[in-house]
Design a protein around this motif. Structure first.
Motif, PDB file in Angstrom:
ATOM      1  N   LYS A  23       1.125  -0.323 -14.877  1.00 21.18           N
ATOM      2  CA  LYS A  23       1.783  -0.042 -13.482  1.00 21.18           C
ATOM      3  C   LYS A  23       3.302   1.260 -14.041  1.00 21.18           C
ATOM      4  O   LYS A  23       2.887   1.577 -14.017  1.00 21.18           O
ATOM      5  CB  LYS A  23       2.101  -1.206 -12.889  1.00 21.18           C
ATOM      6  CG  LYS A  23       0.791  -1.384 -12.107  1.00 21.18           C
ATOM      7  CD  LYS A  23       1.626  -2.416 -11.386  1.00 21.18           C
ATOM      8  CE  LYS A  23       0.337  -3.298 -10.584  1.00 21.18           C
ATOM      9  NZ  LYS A  23       1.225  -3.602  -9.385  1.00 21.18           N
ATOM     10  N   SER A  26       1.752   4.154 -15.712  1.00 21.84           N
ATOM     11  CA  SER A  26       0.553   4.987 -14.837  1.00 21.84           C
ATOM     12  C   SER A  26       1.026   6.713 -14.468  1.00 21.84           C
ATOM     13  O   SER A  26       1.870   6.674 -14.878  1.00 21.84           O
ATOM     14  CB  SER A  26       0.845   4.059 -13.037  1.00 21.84           C
ATOM     15  OG  SER A  26       2.867   4.578 -12.776  1.00 21.84           O
ATOM     16  N   ASP A  27       0.191   7.633 -13.911  1.00 22.34           N
ATOM     17  CA  ASP A  27       0.886   8.798 -13.145  1.00 22.34           C
ATOM     18  C   ASP A  27       1.550   9.041 -12.983  1.00 22.34           C
ATOM     19  O   ASP A  27       2.583   9.653 -12.414  1.00 22.34           O
ATOM     20  CB  ASP A  27      -0.378   9.744 -13.177  1.00 22.34           C
ATOM     21  CG  ASP A  27      -1.588   9.780 -14.279  1.00 22.34           C
ATOM     22  OD1 ASP A  27      -1.325   9.719 -15.510  1.00 22.34           O
ATOM     23  OD2 ASP A  27      -3.122  10.188 -13.853  1.00 22.34           O
ATOM     24  N   ARG A  28       1.576   8.671 -11.508  1.00 25.38           N
ATOM     25  CA  ARG A  28       3.211   8.817 -10.407  1.00 25.38           C
ATOM     26  C   ARG A  28       4.258   7.859 -11.202  1.00 25.38           C
ATOM     27  O   ARG A  28       4.753   9.162 -10.537  1.00 25.38           O
ATOM     28  CB  ARG A  28       2.357   7.446  -9.869  1.00 25.38           C
ATOM     29  CG  ARG A  28       3.184   7.552  -8.418  1.00 25.38           C
ATOM     30  CD  ARG A  28       3.083   6.597  -7.383  1.00 25.38           C
ATOM     31  NE  ARG A  28       3.666   6.056  -6.009  1.00 25.38           N
ATOM     32  CZ  ARG A  28       4.236   4.948  -5.929  1.00 25.38           C
ATOM     33  NH1 ARG A  28       3.767   4.463  -5.743  1.00 25.38           N
ATOM     34  NH2 ARG A  28       5.630   4.671  -4.915  1.00 25.38           N
ATOM     35  N   ASN A  29       4.461   7.234 -11.494  1.00 26.76           N
ATOM     36  CA  ASN A  29       5.724   6.938 -12.109  1.00 26.76           C
ATOM     37  C   ASN A  29       5.872   7.855 -13.959  1.00 26.76           C
ATOM     38  O   ASN A  29       7.343   8.165 -13.779  1.00 26.76           O
ATOM     39  CB  ASN A  29       5.335   5.171 -13.114  1.00 26.76           C
ATOM     40  CG  ASN A  29       5.568   3.909 -12.381  1.00 26.76           C
ATOM     41  OD1 ASN A  29       5.839   4.220 -10.837  1.00 26.76           O
ATOM     42  ND2 ASN A  29       4.742   3.232 -12.807  1.00 26.76           N
ATOM     43  N   LYS A  31       5.355  11.009 -13.203  1.00 26.56           N
ATOM     44  CA  LYS A  31       5.907  12.002 -12.555  1.00 26.56           C
ATOM     45  C   LYS A  31       7.506  11.835 -12.126  1.00 26.56           C
ATOM     46  O   LYS A  31       7.935  12.829 -11.916  1.00 26.56           O
ATOM     47  CB  LYS A  31       4.553  12.107 -12.000  1.00 26.56           C
ATOM     48  CG  LYS A  31       2.875  12.719 -12.176  1.00 26.56           C
ATOM     49  CD  LYS A  31       2.270  13.466 -11.196  1.00 26.56           C
ATOM     50  CE  LYS A  31       1.760  13.659 -11.584  1.00 26.56           C
ATOM     51  NZ  LYS A  31       0.298  14.080 -10.438  1.00 26.56           N
ATOM     52  N   HIS A  32       7.430  10.919 -11.699  1.00 23.04           N
ATOM     53  CA  HIS A  32       9.040   9.651 -11.053  1.00 23.04           C
ATOM     54  C   HIS A  32       9.408  10.729 -12.161  1.00 23.04           C
ATOM     55  O   HIS A  32      10.911  10.879 -12.154  1.00 23.04           O
ATOM     56  CB  HIS A  32       8.987   9.135 -10.789  1.00 23.04           C
ATOM     57  CG  HIS A  32       9.638   8.391  -9.988  1.00 23.04           C
ATOM     58  ND1 HIS A  32      10.319   9.119  -9.253  1.00 23.04           N
ATOM     59  CD2 HIS A  32      10.548   7.648 -10.291  1.00 23.04           C
ATOM     60  CE1 HIS A  32      11.858   8.516  -8.220  1.00 23.04           C
ATOM     61  NE2 HIS A  32      11.979   7.704  -9.361  1.00 23.04           N
ATOM     62  N   ASN A  35      10.582  14.177 -13.072  1.00 25.13           N
ATOM     63  CA  ASN A  35      11.061  15.016 -12.376  1.00 25.13           C
ATOM     64  C   ASN A  35      12.896  14.081 -12.066  1.00 25.13           C
ATOM     65  O   ASN A  35      14.084  15.289 -11.712  1.00 25.13           O
ATOM     66  CB  ASN A  35      10.787  14.799 -10.918  1.00 25.13           C
ATOM     67  CG  ASN A  35       9.350  15.385 -10.763  1.00 25.13           C
ATOM     68  OD1 ASN A  35       8.932  16.639 -11.090  1.00 25.13           O
ATOM     69  ND2 ASN A  35       8.102  14.843  -9.415  1.00 25.13           N
TER      70      ASN A  35
END
Length: 74
Positions: A23, A26-29, A31-32, A35
């Motif tokens: 988790k 993960s790609d989402r984390n 990317k966050h 940013n």
């Protein structure tokens, strides 16, 4: 009995840590986090620009600075 319990707890902890790492990475984390890093770099750059511009002309940009009185014209 204690050895079996220890082995079960070790495997359970291993699986929990694997899921937690999945988790976190993960790609989402990612990317966050990317940013957030870009935003911090921009903020550092803007802070540096502001500091540099105030060093060039110390009288400029001070908050609450009173305007220079104008000379009266007759």
């Amino acid at each position: 009995m204690n050895l079996i319990l220890l082995l079960v707890l070790e495997r359970l902890a291993d699986k929990v840590l694997d899921k937690l790492l999945e988790k976190l990475i993960s790609d989402r984390n990612l990317k966050h986090l990317y940013n957030v890093l870009k935003l911090q770099i921009v903020m550092l750059y803007l802070d540096w620009q502001l500091t540099r511009s105030q060093m060039a002309d110390p009288g400029e940009g001070k908050i609450g600075r009173k305007p220079e009185p104008s000379l009266p014209t007759d």
